[in-house]
Design an enzyme around this catalytic site. Structure first.
Site, mmCIF file in Angstrom:
data_model
loop_
_atom_site.group_PDB
_atom_site.id
_atom_site.type_symbol
_atom_site.label_atom_id
_atom_site.label_comp_id
_atom_site.label_asym_id
_atom_site.label_seq_id
_atom_site.Cartn_x
_atom_site.Cartn_y
_atom_site.Cartn_z
ATOM 1 N N HIS A 261 -0.709 11.708 -14.284
ATOM 2 C CA HIS A 261 0.509 10.902 -14.359
ATOM 3 C C HIS A 261 1.701 11.833 -14.470
ATOM 4 O O HIS A 261 1.624 12.861 -15.131
ATOM 5 C CB HIS A 261 0.445 9.984 -15.592
ATOM 6 C CG HIS A 261 1.391 8.840 -15.516
ATOM 7 N ND1 HIS A 261 2.706 8.953 -15.863
ATOM 8 C CD2 HIS A 261 1.209 7.560 -15.098
ATOM 9 C CE1 HIS A 261 3.298 7.787 -15.670
ATOM 10 N NE2 HIS A 261 2.424 6.927 -15.203
ATOM 11 N N ASP A 315 -4.594 2.831 -13.920
ATOM 12 C CA ASP A 315 -5.392 2.323 -12.813
ATOM 13 C C ASP A 315 -6.885 2.586 -12.946
ATOM 14 O O ASP A 315 -7.670 2.026 -12.194
ATOM 15 C CB ASP A 315 -4.904 2.941 -11.489
ATOM 16 C CG ASP A 315 -3.561 2.386 -11.106
ATOM 17 O OD1 ASP A 315 -3.433 1.155 -11.129
ATOM 18 O OD2 ASP A 315 -2.646 3.162 -10.805
#
Ligand SMILES: CC(C)(COP(=O)(O)OP(=O)(O)OC[C@H]1O[C@@H](n2cnc3c(N)ncnc32)[C@H](O)[C@@H]1OP(=O)(O)O)[C@@H](O)C(=O)NCCC(=O)NCCS
Length: 378
Positions: A261, A315
């Site tokens: 991320h 996710d």
């Protein structure tokens, strides 16, 4: 003129001042209007959280009831929108269908009154209420069925699952789905939110704002990653295959989907909550071998890439939750959009409050003073 350093992806460059959400990527903290995500996931509902984000404060009992009532009574879509959607190719991606349908809403509500709080509220209600109906309608119509009418006696998430599967959902599944929406509703200045704010800054209508954000969310580096996580877990196929598979990806410098991320350098707090929700679903509806594979992927990736700050993101486990609910893989990103529309609308409202049109600059690296060559001499 001041010369600024060019940062690909605008990394680290503030694009707005915002009081909507906050992330501490080192400590793994996410807050909406100052409230920790863990607390909202445990105690709130999606609609209450949407209200909090858009109007800045938790609603009173009466305010929440009024908001829920309005949403409940705006869920139906116009028959012309439904007919338009019927003519979409069934092979098309549901995100494209959603983007087109969200934009088409603007044709029906073309009055633009951005300074009027009643207009803002009506647009918020209409978009939050109809986006799930449009996602469910496309899903049924591409299977050759007629869309199902929303049911006023069901709350927001239960009604969506009902419209999607043509049967009332299990209460635990509906509750977990609602928490998933809370986890996806907002996340600071990500690509789709930036896109929403750029579009909003031109003072166009909110349907165009949401349509542009939906288009941005669809890419695999943003909302589309959970589809690819499921594909990856299916490809791996067994716990024994995990280590060689991950090692091979790392060796050829490929990205492992659902990991990494731009902001979080520890495990995404949403991934931790989603993992827990997945376990609740498996306990009630039966184990899933892909969960065992996923846990092993997490172990191996942490061992190999943890030192680089690569951990599961939102996710990684969301796909497993949706899959267990029987939701088709290509609806994962539209479901992300159902949640995120409230975050985009909070940014739309915030952008309008102190608007200046986005007009960044560029670093020109092309040619100068080139003479035009006639076509027969090229
Ligand atoms: C989300 C993402 C785009 C963030 O990208 P970013 O901030 O630009 O991170 P970078 O690409 O600069 O990554 C930094 C380093 O970690 C590595 N890395 C980042 N994500 C990785 C992943 N998922 N798998 C393996 N390595 C990864 C990069 O290769 C890079 O290594 P290097 O320094 O040796 O070149 C990226 O992590 C990614 O593509 N993840 C997979 C897709 C995904 O899950 N997206 C959903 C995000 S919520």
């Amino acid at each position: 003129m001041m010369v600024c350093e060019y940062k690909p992806g605008l990394e680290g460059i503030p694009a707005a001042q915002s009081s909507i959400s906050y992330v501490d990527g080192q400590k793994g903290i996410l807050e909406y209007r100052g409230i920790r995500i863990e607390e909202l996931a445990e105690k709130s509902t999606f609609l209450e959280t949407a209200y909090l984000l858009i109007w800045g404060e938790l609603p009173s009992k009466e305010e929440l009831e009024a908001f829920e009532h309005e949403i409940r009574h705006h869920r139906r879509i116009k028959y012309r929108i439904r007919d338009m959607m019927k003519s979409f190719p069934e092979s098309g991606h549901p995100m494209d269908a959603l983007q087109a349908s969200a934009a088409a809403l603007g044709l029906f509500y073309s009055l633009r009154d951005l300074h009027n709080p009643a207009y803002i509220r009506d647009s918020v209600v209409r978009l939050i209420a109809t986006i799930p109906t449009m996602v469910a309608a496309f899903q049924l119509m591409r299977k050759g069925n007629d869309p199902v009418r929303p049911r006023d006696d069901l709350d927001y998430s239960a009604n969506f699952l009902y419209m999607l599967n043509e049967q009332e959902p299990d209460p635990l599944a509906a509750k977990i789905f609602d928490i998933c929406l809370i986890l996806h509703v907002e996340h600071t200045m990500n690509a789709s939110t930036f896109s929403a704010r750029v579009t909003a800054s031109t003072l166009t209508d909110p349907y165009a704002v949401v349509a542009s954000a939906v288009g941005t969310l669809g890419g695999p580096l943003h909302g589309g990653a959970n589809e690819e996580v499921i594909q990856m877990l299916e490809e791996i196929g067994s716990v024994e295959n995990v280590r060689p598979y991950v090692e091979e990806l790392i060796q050829r410098k490929a990205k492992i989907m659902g990991f990494g991320h731009r902001v979080y350098k520890v495990k995404d707090p949403r991934a931790t909550i989603l993992q827990n929700l997945a376990e609740q679903l498996f306990a009630k509806f039966g184990a899933d071998k892909y969960y065992d594979i996923a846990q092993e992927v997490e172990r191996v990736v942490e061992e190999k890439l943890g030192s680089k700050g690569i951990y599961p993101n939102v996710d990684f486990y969301s796909g497993l939750v949706y899959r267990k609910m029987g939701i088709p893989t290509d609806l994962f990103t539209p479901i992300f959009a159902i949640a995120r529309v409230a975050g985009w609308l909070a940014h739309w409202k915030e952008q309008l409050a102190e608007n200046r049109i986005f007009r960044p600059t560029q670093v020109y690296n092309g040619k100068h003073d080139i003479t035009y060559t006639p076509i027969d001499q090229r």
